[in-house]
Design a protein around this motif. Structure first.
Motif, PDB file in Angstrom:
ATOM      1  N   PRO A 351       0.924  -1.235   0.206  1.00  0.00           N
ATOM      2  CA  PRO A 351      -0.010   0.080   0.186  1.00  0.00           C
ATOM      3  C   PRO A 351       0.868   1.347   0.103  1.00  0.00           C
ATOM      4  O   PRO A 351       1.784   1.232   0.769  1.00  0.00           O
ATOM      5  CB  PRO A 351      -0.580  -0.089   1.344  1.00  0.00           C
ATOM      6  N   LEU A 352       0.667   2.254  -0.717  1.00  0.00           N
ATOM      7  CA  LEU A 352       1.337   3.489  -0.865  1.00  0.00           C
ATOM      8  C   LEU A 352       0.388   4.760  -0.569  1.00  0.00           C
ATOM      9  O   LEU A 352       0.723   5.739  -1.148  1.00  0.00           O
ATOM     10  CB  LEU A 352       1.846   3.509  -2.219  1.00  0.00           C
ATOM     11  N   GLN A 353      -0.468   4.503   0.260  1.00  0.00           N
ATOM     12  CA  GLN A 353      -1.322   5.795   0.691  1.00  0.00           C
ATOM     13  C   GLN A 353      -0.670   6.734   1.524  1.00  0.00           C
ATOM     14  O   GLN A 353      -0.696   7.931   1.525  1.00  0.00           O
ATOM     15  CB  GLN A 353      -2.638   5.360   1.341  1.00  0.00           C
ATOM     16  N   LEU A 354       0.126   6.145   2.414  1.00  0.00           N
ATOM     17  CA  LEU A 354       0.961   6.831   3.162  1.00  0.00           C
ATOM     18  C   LEU A 354       2.455   7.530   2.798  1.00  0.00           C
ATOM     19  O   LEU A 354       2.796   6.879   1.886  1.00  0.00           O
ATOM     20  CB  LEU A 354       1.360   6.122   4.741  1.00  0.00           C
ATOM     21  N   ARG A 355       2.671   8.559   3.336  1.00  0.00           N
ATOM     22  CA  ARG A 355       4.222   8.978   3.031  1.00  0.00           C
ATOM     23  C   ARG A 355       5.132   8.148   3.472  1.00  0.00           C
ATOM     24  O   ARG A 355       4.880   7.342   4.368  1.00  0.00           O
ATOM     25  CB  ARG A 355       4.298  10.502   3.682  1.00  0.00           C
ATOM     26  N   LEU A 356       6.295   8.225   2.656  1.00  0.00           N
ATOM     27  CA  LEU A 356       7.395   7.371   2.824  1.00  0.00           C
ATOM     28  C   LEU A 356       8.765   8.091   3.283  1.00  0.00           C
ATOM     29  O   LEU A 356       8.633   9.241   2.987  1.00  0.00           O
ATOM     30  CB  LEU A 356       7.677   6.621   1.562  1.00  0.00           C
ATOM     31  N   ARG A 357       9.391   7.470   4.149  1.00  0.00           N
ATOM     32  CA  ARG A 357      10.560   8.135   4.978  1.00  0.00           C
ATOM     33  C   ARG A 357      11.963   7.318   4.382  1.00  0.00           C
ATOM     34  O   ARG A 357      12.802   7.964   4.539  1.00  0.00           O
ATOM     35  CB  ARG A 357      10.537   8.358   6.256  1.00  0.00           C
ATOM     36  N   LEU A 358      11.588   6.065   4.068  1.00  0.00           N
ATOM     37  CA  LEU A 358      12.826   5.255   3.567  1.00  0.00           C
ATOM     38  C   LEU A 358      12.471   4.334   2.662  1.00  0.00           C
ATOM     39  O   LEU A 358      11.225   3.811   2.545  1.00  0.00           O
ATOM     40  CB  LEU A 358      13.264   4.694   4.635  1.00  0.00           C
ATOM     41  N   LEU A 359      13.558   4.030   1.403  1.00  0.00           N
ATOM     42  CA  LEU A 359      13.083   3.293   0.536  1.00  0.00           C
ATOM     43  C   LEU A 359      14.611   2.500   0.230  1.00  0.00           C
ATOM     44  O   LEU A 359      15.489   3.078   0.477  1.00  0.00           O
ATOM     45  CB  LEU A 359      12.786   3.972  -1.038  1.00  0.00           C
ATOM     46  N   GLY A 360      14.341   1.241   0.049  1.00  0.00           N
ATOM     47  CA  GLY A 360      15.630   0.369   0.020  1.00  0.00           C
ATOM     48  C   GLY A 360      15.365  -0.641  -1.152  1.00  0.00           C
ATOM     49  O   GLY A 360      14.189  -1.206  -1.506  1.00  0.00           O
ATOM     50  N   VAL A 361      16.398  -1.212  -1.636  1.00  0.00           N
ATOM     51  CA  VAL A 361      16.273  -2.289  -2.793  1.00  0.00           C
ATOM     52  C   VAL A 361      17.415  -3.346  -2.421  1.00  0.00           C
ATOM     53  O   VAL A 361      18.387  -2.756  -1.902  1.00  0.00           O
ATOM     54  CB  VAL A 361      16.553  -1.658  -4.325  1.00  0.00           C
ATOM     55  N   ARG A 362      17.065  -4.507  -2.577  1.00  0.00           N
ATOM     56  CA  ARG A 362      17.993  -5.716  -2.030  1.00  0.00           C
ATOM     57  C   ARG A 362      18.171  -6.491  -3.124  1.00  0.00           C
ATOM     58  O   ARG A 362      17.083  -7.029  -3.766  1.00  0.00           O
ATOM     59  CB  ARG A 362      17.674  -6.407  -0.793  1.00  0.00           C
ATOM     60  N   VAL A 363      19.172  -7.142  -3.410  1.00  0.00           N
ATOM     61  CA  VAL A 363      19.277  -8.486  -4.365  1.00  0.00           C
ATOM     62  C   VAL A 363      19.931  -9.613  -3.622  1.00  0.00           C
ATOM     63  O   VAL A 363      21.082  -9.274  -2.876  1.00  0.00           O
ATOM     64  CB  VAL A 363      20.217  -8.145  -5.529  1.00  0.00           C
ATOM     65  N   GLY A 364      19.167 -10.775  -3.382  1.00  0.00           N
ATOM     66  CA  GLY A 364      19.734 -11.795  -2.633  1.00  0.00           C
ATOM     67  C   GLY A 364      19.802 -13.033  -3.368  1.00  0.00           C
ATOM     68  O   GLY A 364      19.985 -13.007  -4.556  1.00  0.00           O
ATOM     69  N   SER A 365      20.153 -14.309  -2.631  1.00  0.00           N
ATOM     70  CA  SER A 365      20.412 -15.413  -3.134  1.00  0.00           C
ATOM     71  C   SER A 365      21.495 -15.306  -4.263  1.00  0.00           C
ATOM     72  O   SER A 365      21.585 -15.786  -5.584  1.00  0.00           O
ATOM     73  CB  SER A 365      19.229 -16.014  -4.064  1.00  0.00           C
ATOM     74  N   LEU A 366      22.421 -14.678  -3.925  1.00  0.00           N
ATOM     75  CA  LEU A 366      23.889 -14.609  -4.629  1.00  0.00           C
ATOM     76  C   LEU A 366      24.594 -15.683  -4.986  1.00  0.00           C
ATOM     77  O   LEU A 366      24.905 -16.463  -4.066  1.00  0.00           O
ATOM     78  CB  LEU A 366      24.576 -13.431  -3.695  1.00  0.00           C
ATOM     79  N   VAL A 367      25.231 -15.626  -6.039  1.00  0.00           N
ATOM     80  CA  VAL A 367      26.081 -16.617  -6.615  1.00  0.00           C
ATOM     81  C   VAL A 367      27.216 -15.807  -7.172  1.00  0.00           C
ATOM     82  O   VAL A 367      27.021 -14.885  -7.908  1.00  0.00           O
ATOM     83  CB  VAL A 367      25.686 -17.560  -7.324  1.00  0.00           C
ATOM     84  N   ARG A 368      28.528 -16.560  -7.305  1.00  0.00           N
ATOM     85  CA  ARG A 368      29.441 -15.678  -8.171  1.00  0.00           C
ATOM     86  C   ARG A 368      29.196 -15.801  -9.601  1.00  0.00           C
ATOM     87  O   ARG A 368      28.553 -16.787 -10.098  1.00  0.00           O
ATOM     88  CB  ARG A 368      30.879 -16.662  -8.102  1.00  0.00           C
ATOM     89  N   ARG A 369      29.458 -14.572 -10.268  1.00  0.00           N
ATOM     90  CA  ARG A 369      29.085 -14.647 -11.776  1.00  0.00           C
ATOM     91  C   ARG A 369      29.965 -15.573 -12.570  1.00  0.00           C
ATOM     92  O   ARG A 369      31.002 -15.877 -12.001  1.00  0.00           O
ATOM     93  CB  ARG A 369      29.579 -13.062 -12.178  1.00  0.00           C
ATOM     94  N   GLY A 370      29.156 -16.294 -13.308  1.00  0.00           N
ATOM     95  CA  GLY A 370      29.686 -17.476 -14.030  1.00  0.00           C
ATOM     96  C   GLY A 370      29.526 -18.793 -13.352  1.00  0.00           C
ATOM     97  O   GLY A 370      29.438 -19.744 -13.983  1.00  0.00           O
ATOM     98  N   GLU A 371      29.122 -18.858 -12.048  1.00  0.00           N
ATOM     99  CA  GLU A 371      28.448 -20.003 -11.390  1.00  0.00           C
ATOM    100  C   GLU A 371      27.097 -20.041 -11.503  1.00  0.00           C
ATOM    101  O   GLU A 371      26.440 -21.119 -11.029  1.00  0.00           O
ATOM    102  CB  GLU A 371      29.184 -19.833 -10.014  1.00  0.00           C
ATOM    103  N   ALA A 372      26.460 -19.288 -11.806  1.00  0.00           N
ATOM    104  CA  ALA A 372      24.773 -19.392 -12.181  1.00  0.00           C
ATOM    105  C   ALA A 372      24.668 -20.209 -13.094  1.00  0.00           C
ATOM    106  O   ALA A 372      25.277 -20.341 -14.122  1.00  0.00           O
ATOM    107  CB  ALA A 372      24.239 -17.836 -12.269  1.00  0.00           C
ATOM    108  N   ASP A 373      23.392 -20.899 -12.938  1.00  0.00           N
ATOM    109  CA  ASP A 373      22.773 -21.690 -13.933  1.00  0.00           C
ATOM    110  C   ASP A 373      22.267 -21.070 -15.219  1.00  0.00           C
ATOM    111  O   ASP A 373      21.138 -20.618 -14.854  1.00  0.00           O
ATOM    112  CB  ASP A 373      21.796 -22.846 -13.161  1.00  0.00           C
ATOM    113  N   GLY A 374      22.834 -21.244 -16.346  1.00  0.00           N
ATOM    114  CA  GLY A 374      22.326 -20.410 -17.386  1.00  0.00           C
ATOM    115  C   GLY A 374      22.805 -19.074 -17.494  1.00  0.00           C
ATOM    116  O   GLY A 374      23.219 -18.345 -16.491  1.00  0.00           O
TER     117      GLY A 374
END
Length: 387
Positions: A351-374
């Motif tokens: 829901p986005l009716q209230l005003r926001l004081r903080l925003l964040g973006v996260r990327v998880g389930s990390l693997v080394r580049r080149g080790e990912a499947d496909g």
């Protein structure tokens, strides 16, 4: 008492971010300086007389927090994590500089490379601190510690504080005892009782504010008090597992090893706004900030050599409630456009009716580049922020 044979060092850069800024602005040495915020308005200006003009704390208005401060500023009562507006009341004449994380990362790499050339068994604990296992190093502790400090200074022009102790717990506490530019050894019988026990119990990493309050209520103020506390009393108030841990660390016991290789679980970027923003009225501003966060996370991933499958967001509303959402991609990515689109899908689910004081973006389930499947999926076209 601590294991008698291990030698573990904790090396901590002194007021790291502020010290990097003083390399650029040496005329500020010896003055109270606060680093916080990233606004371009905080950049030093050149006056008509050719002299640098700096922003002052008393002129700041907003909700930013202190990233770090020089020891002169800390003596006035300000510290990392404190709101800049609150700090301005304590140190109105202190100089205020914006944070420059690209510069800090550069100097972080320099000091770590200098240390690795002498002591390769290193655990990276962040941008400004490391652990070292020196157990097998042939050099005596005092000269080795001094050589490490000298190498850091020659590589960066910055000072650090180092403690060598039998374990990570004591090394971490000890590196703070003689700051700045400290060299501390806690290797002799009686060192724990003499230098560690008089400290407040909250100095132990792992005793947070709530636990510290509980201990104070039980008249346990210092580490010495904790070391002498009744085991039954601790178990009654903290539970069996935590009470046993408290008893061990109060005696200076810690068997953790120096982890020379560790993989992060996620990387994230977030920002607290100078004022609360509304999804509709401040749509363009939020869209720009949101895209910037995604781009910085993608840059972090590429720089560190990771890709991730789980994309998430974090929102904090004006009433301080916090919500998170995430989704999993079929292929791991480090692409800003892909991250932006997935994070946008997460935004549609809050829901986005209230005003926001903080925003964040996260990327998880990390693997080394080149080790990912496909290989990563074809890049989608960047969509508009779904606000």
């Amino acid at each position: 008492m601590p294991h008698p044979t291990r030698r573990i060092a904790h090396l901590d850069m002194d007021a790291f971010f502020a010290s990097v800024e003083l390399l650029r602005y040496p005329d500020l040495k010896g003055r109270p300086v606060v680093v916080g915020g990233r606004s371009s308005s905080l950049q030093p200006q050149t006056g008509p007389d050719g002299q640098r003009q700096y922003a002052r704390m008393r002129d700041y208005a907003g909700r930013g927090v202190i990233t770090t401060a020089t020891y002169e500023a800390r003596a006035l009562g300000v510290h990392s994590g404190m709101g800049l507006m609150k700090a301005a009341k304590l140190a109105p004449d202190a100089v205020l500089l914006p944070a420059d994380f690209n510069a800090y990362r550069h100097y972080s790499q320099l000091f770590k490379e200098a240390v690795l050339a002498i002591a390769p068994q290193m655990e990276d604990r962040g941008i400004d601190e490391i652990y070292l296992d020196l157990t097998e190093h042939p050099e005596d502790s005092a000269s080795l510690a001094q050589r490490l400090k000298t190498a850091v200074f020659e590589a960066t022009g910055l000072t650090c504080s180092i403690c060598i102790a039998p374990n990570k717990l004591l090394a971490k506490i000890g590196s703070d005892l003689d700051k700045p530019d400290g060299l501390t050894l806690l290797l002799q019988p009686g060192d724990v009782e003499r230098r560690i026990w008089p400290l407040p119990a909250k100095k132990i990493n792992g005793i947070g504010p709530k636990a510290a309050e509980k201990l104070t209520a039980l008249n346990i103020a210092t580490i010495a008090d904790l070391a002498r506390a009744d085991a039954g009393l601790l178990q009654q108030h903290f539970g069996r597992s935590y009470a046993a841990w408290l008893a061990r660390v109060a005696q200076g016991q810690d068997e953790r090893v120096v982890e020379t290789s560790s993989e992060p679980k996620s990387l994230s970027r977030e920002t607290t706004f100078e004022r609360d923003l509304h999804a509709r009225h401040d749509r363009d501003t939020l869209s720009q900030i949101f895209t910037g966060l995604c781009e910085r996370v993608a840059e972090d991933l590429r720089r560190k050599g990771y890709v991730g499958r789980t994309i998430g967001i974090k929102l904090r509303y004006e009433d301080f409630r916090t919500v998170t959402r995430d989704l999993s991609l079929p292929d791991a990515t480090d692409d800003a456009v892909t991250i932006r689109r997935a994070a946008g899908e997460c935004l549609r689910r809050v829901p986005l009716q209230l005003r926001l004081r903080l925003l964040g973006v996260r990327v998880g389930s990390l693997v080394r580049r080149g080790e990912a499947d496909g290989a990563p999926s074809p890049l989608p076209r960047q969509g508009e922020l779904p606000l």
